[in-house]
Design a protein around this motif. Structure first.
Motif, PDB file in Angstrom:
ATOM      1  N   TYR A 144     -32.005 -51.684   5.507  1.00 36.83           N
ATOM      2  CA  TYR A 144     -30.698 -52.180   5.067  1.00 36.83           C
ATOM      3  C   TYR A 144     -30.700 -52.338   3.554  1.00 36.83           C
ATOM      4  N   ARG A 145     -29.600 -51.935   2.929  1.00 36.29           N
ATOM      5  CA  ARG A 145     -29.433 -52.174   1.497  1.00 36.29           C
ATOM      6  C   ARG A 145     -27.996 -52.604   1.239  1.00 36.29           C
ATOM      7  N   THR A 146     -27.846 -53.592   0.364  1.00 35.65           N
ATOM      8  CA  THR A 146     -26.517 -53.987  -0.091  1.00 35.65           C
ATOM      9  C   THR A 146     -26.561 -54.172  -1.596  1.00 35.65           C
ATOM     10  N   ALA A 147     -25.502 -53.739  -2.245  1.00 37.08           N
ATOM     11  CA  ALA A 147     -25.354 -53.918  -3.691  1.00 37.08           C
ATOM     12  C   ALA A 147     -23.945 -54.435  -3.938  1.00 37.08           C
ATOM     13  N   ASN A 148     -23.826 -55.488  -4.743  1.00 38.40           N
ATOM     14  CA  ASN A 148     -22.534 -56.142  -4.944  1.00 38.40           C
ATOM     15  C   ASN A 148     -22.263 -56.284  -6.433  1.00 38.40           C
ATOM     16  N   SER A 149     -21.037 -55.966  -6.823  1.00 39.83           N
ATOM     17  CA  SER A 149     -20.714 -55.943  -8.238  1.00 39.83           C
ATOM     18  C   SER A 149     -19.318 -56.509  -8.480  1.00 39.83           C
ATOM     19  N   ALA A 150     -19.130 -57.118  -9.644  1.00 41.57           N
ATOM     20  CA  ALA A 150     -17.824 -57.591 -10.094  1.00 41.57           C
ATOM     21  C   ALA A 150     -17.736 -57.299 -11.584  1.00 41.57           C
ATOM     22  N   GLY A 151     -16.589 -56.812 -12.045  1.00 45.50           N
ATOM     23  CA  GLY A 151     -16.489 -56.466 -13.456  1.00 45.50           C
ATOM     24  C   GLY A 151     -15.089 -56.052 -13.839  1.00 45.50           C
ATOM     25  N   ILE A 152     -15.005 -55.273 -14.906  1.00 48.19           N
ATOM     26  CA  ILE A 152     -13.714 -54.823 -15.425  1.00 48.19           C
ATOM     27  C   ILE A 152     -13.665 -53.307 -15.424  1.00 48.19           C
ATOM     28  N   CYS A 153     -12.463 -52.763 -15.336  1.00 53.00           N
ATOM     29  CA  CYS A 153     -12.257 -51.318 -15.288  1.00 53.00           C
ATOM     30  C   CYS A 153     -11.084 -50.959 -16.198  1.00 53.00           C
ATOM     31  N   TYR A 154     -11.327 -50.044 -17.123  1.00 53.11           N
ATOM     32  CA  TYR A 154     -10.279 -49.561 -18.027  1.00 53.11           C
ATOM     33  C   TYR A 154      -9.907 -48.153 -17.598  1.00 53.11           C
ATOM     34  N   HIS A 155      -8.612 -47.890 -17.492  1.00 49.17           N
ATOM     35  CA  HIS A 155      -8.173 -46.552 -17.099  1.00 49.17           C
ATOM     36  C   HIS A 155      -6.942 -46.161 -17.901  1.00 49.17           C
ATOM     37  N   ARG A 156      -6.871 -44.872 -18.224  1.00 46.74           N
ATOM     38  CA  ARG A 156      -5.756 -44.365 -19.012  1.00 46.74           C
ATOM     39  C   ARG A 156      -5.510 -42.908 -18.652  1.00 46.74           C
ATOM     40  N   LEU A 157      -4.231 -42.524 -18.642  1.00 47.23           N
ATOM     41  CA  LEU A 157      -3.875 -41.133 -18.394  1.00 47.23           C
ATOM     42  C   LEU A 157      -4.359 -40.265 -19.552  1.00 47.23           C
ATOM     43  N   LEU A 158      -4.921 -39.116 -19.213  1.00 47.93           N
ATOM     44  CA  LEU A 158      -5.369 -38.198 -20.256  1.00 47.93           C
ATOM     45  C   LEU A 158      -4.223 -37.405 -20.848  1.00 47.93           C
ATOM     46  N   GLN A 159      -3.190 -37.160 -20.036  1.00 45.97           N
ATOM     47  CA  GLN A 159      -2.030 -36.403 -20.496  1.00 45.97           C
ATOM     48  C   GLN A 159      -0.758 -37.049 -19.955  1.00 45.97           C
ATOM     49  N   LYS A 160       0.331 -36.901 -20.671  1.00 49.33           N
ATOM     50  CA  LYS A 160       1.610 -37.383 -20.189  1.00 49.33           C
ATOM     51  C   LYS A 160       2.042 -36.577 -18.971  1.00 49.33           C
ATOM     52  N   ASN A 161       2.783 -37.205 -18.083  1.00 47.38           N
ATOM     53  CA  ASN A 161       3.270 -36.558 -16.853  1.00 47.38           C
ATOM     54  C   ASN A 161       2.121 -36.031 -16.000  1.00 47.38           C
ATOM     55  N   SER A 162       1.011 -36.766 -16.026  1.00 49.32           N
ATOM     56  CA  SER A 162      -0.161 -36.378 -15.243  1.00 49.32           C
ATOM     57  C   SER A 162      -0.652 -37.583 -14.461  1.00 49.32           C
ATOM     58  N   ALA A 163      -1.283 -37.322 -13.307  1.00 45.72           N
ATOM     59  CA  ALA A 163      -1.842 -38.404 -12.495  1.00 45.72           C
ATOM     60  C   ALA A 163      -3.348 -38.542 -12.682  1.00 45.72           C
ATOM     61  N   ASP A 164      -3.912 -37.809 -13.639  1.00 41.99           N
ATOM     62  CA  ASP A 164      -5.360 -37.791 -13.843  1.00 41.99           C
ATOM     63  C   ASP A 164      -5.758 -38.854 -14.860  1.00 41.99           C
ATOM     64  N   HIS A 165      -6.616 -39.779 -14.430  1.00 38.16           N
ATOM     65  CA  HIS A 165      -7.028 -40.889 -15.267  1.00 38.16           C
ATOM     66  C   HIS A 165      -8.475 -40.741 -15.724  1.00 38.16           C
ATOM     67  N   MET A 166      -8.741 -41.082 -16.974  1.00 39.72           N
ATOM     68  CA  MET A 166     -10.105 -41.341 -17.420  1.00 39.72           C
ATOM     69  C   MET A 166     -10.406 -42.801 -17.101  1.00 39.72           C
ATOM     70  N   ILE A 167     -11.573 -43.059 -16.505  1.00 35.40           N
ATOM     71  CA  ILE A 167     -11.884 -44.402 -16.018  1.00 35.40           C
ATOM     72  C   ILE A 167     -13.258 -44.823 -16.525  1.00 35.40           C
ATOM     73  N   ILE A 168     -13.331 -46.039 -17.055  1.00 35.12           N
ATOM     74  CA  ILE A 168     -14.596 -46.642 -17.473  1.00 35.12           C
ATOM     75  C   ILE A 168     -14.684 -48.028 -16.838  1.00 35.12           C
ATOM     76  N   SER A 169     -15.772 -48.318 -16.124  1.00 33.71           N
ATOM     77  CA  SER A 169     -15.950 -49.641 -15.525  1.00 33.71           C
ATOM     78  C   SER A 169     -17.364 -50.138 -15.776  1.00 33.71           C
ATOM     79  N   VAL A 170     -17.506 -51.463 -15.956  1.00 30.24           N
ATOM     80  CA  VAL A 170     -18.814 -52.074 -16.185  1.00 30.24           C
ATOM     81  C   VAL A 170     -18.862 -53.433 -15.495  1.00 30.24           C
ATOM     82  N   GLY A 171     -20.071 -53.832 -15.074  1.00 26.32           N
ATOM     83  CA  GLY A 171     -20.255 -55.137 -14.460  1.00 26.32           C
ATOM     84  C   GLY A 171     -21.690 -55.310 -13.988  1.00 26.32           C
ATOM     85  N   PRO A 172     -22.108 -56.521 -13.643  1.00 22.71           N
ATOM     86  CA  PRO A 172     -23.441 -56.756 -13.064  1.00 22.71           C
ATOM     87  C   PRO A 172     -23.466 -56.319 -11.602  1.00 22.71           C
ATOM     88  N   MET A 173     -24.675 -56.031 -11.072  1.00 22.88           N
ATOM     89  CA  MET A 173     -24.782 -55.556  -9.694  1.00 22.88           C
ATOM     90  C   MET A 173     -26.103 -56.007  -9.068  1.00 22.88           C
TER      91      MET A 173
END
Length: 215
Positions: free
Chosen positions: A135-164
């Motif tokens: 059995y393995r469990t890993a638990n994390s809480a943190g923040i996530c920044y996301h932004r569209l790479l282009q206008k009129n697009s659903a594709d996001h660049m995502i950066i997240s960080v936190g302890p685990m």
């Protein structure tokens, strides 16, 4: 033979870039379920549930049998609160030998602080008989920044960080407790309306020794 509740309309090709490390380490250093980022789930108003399952059987010189099952569930509580669950199980047997027997699941909760910033809480759970992982469990809480790479697009660049924090128990009786960090970077590149490539990179270093990491 595959059964799915969701029709596959588009083919999405994803390239995952992994640092060069010995092959045995690549296989064993990370076996948790990588839950999809919220921006890459199918848009829904209330909830979504996708179930898929498959199996195979062959009788001959060596009998073989296998099955696969997966569940994806998302629930939008309101415009700021959403949670996601993914789970899957794989089992393959050749003759009397079980060559794959693992179960994995993950939970993700997000709270939208602003249009570009989320707080998150995630939890993964799994077992893998081949790795003697009971059995393995890993638990994390943190923040996530996301932004569209282009206008009129659903594709996001995502950066997240936190302890685990991570807990693992093995069938040999070994128990490991590790305090890791969790970082994730997703960079998509859309080629057309029907094709996309990109990188989904995860980095989970041991806080006391960054030379010990999972990817």
């Amino acid at each position: 033979m595959i059964f799915s509740m969701r029709p596959k309309l588009l083919l999405l090709t994803t390239l995952c870039f992994i640092p060069t490390i010995p092959h045995a380490q690549q296989f064993s250093r990370y076996d948790d379920l990588r839950i999809r980022a919220p921006e890459y789930w199918r848009p829904v108003k209330v909830y979504s549930l996708d179930l898929s399952a498959g199996g195979s059987y062959m009788h001959g010189n060596v009998d073989s049998a296998g099955y696969y099952g997966r569940m994806d569930f998302s629930r939008i509580l309101n415009e700021k609160n959403t949670f996601f669950i993914q789970a899957e199980e794989n089992r393959v047997k050749f003759g009397a030998n079980v060559v794959m027997d693992k179960t994995r699941g993950a939970f993700l909760y997000t709270y939208a602080v602003s249009p570009h910033l989320n707080l998150y809480l995630s939890s993964t759970h799994g077992r893998n008989k081949f790795l003697l992982l009971k059995y393995r469990t890993a638990n994390s809480a943190g923040i996530c920044y996301h932004r569209l790479l282009q206008k009129n697009s659903a594709d996001h660049m995502i950066i997240s960080v936190g302890p685990m924090p991570e807990y693992s128990s093995y069938k040999t009786g070994t128990i490991e407790r590790r305090f890791r960090g969790a970082a994730r970077l997703i960079v998509p590149l859309r080629l057309s309306d029907y094709a996309q490539i990109g990188a989904d990179f995860m980095y989970h270093p041991l806080i006391s020794d960054f030379a010990d990491y999972r990817t």
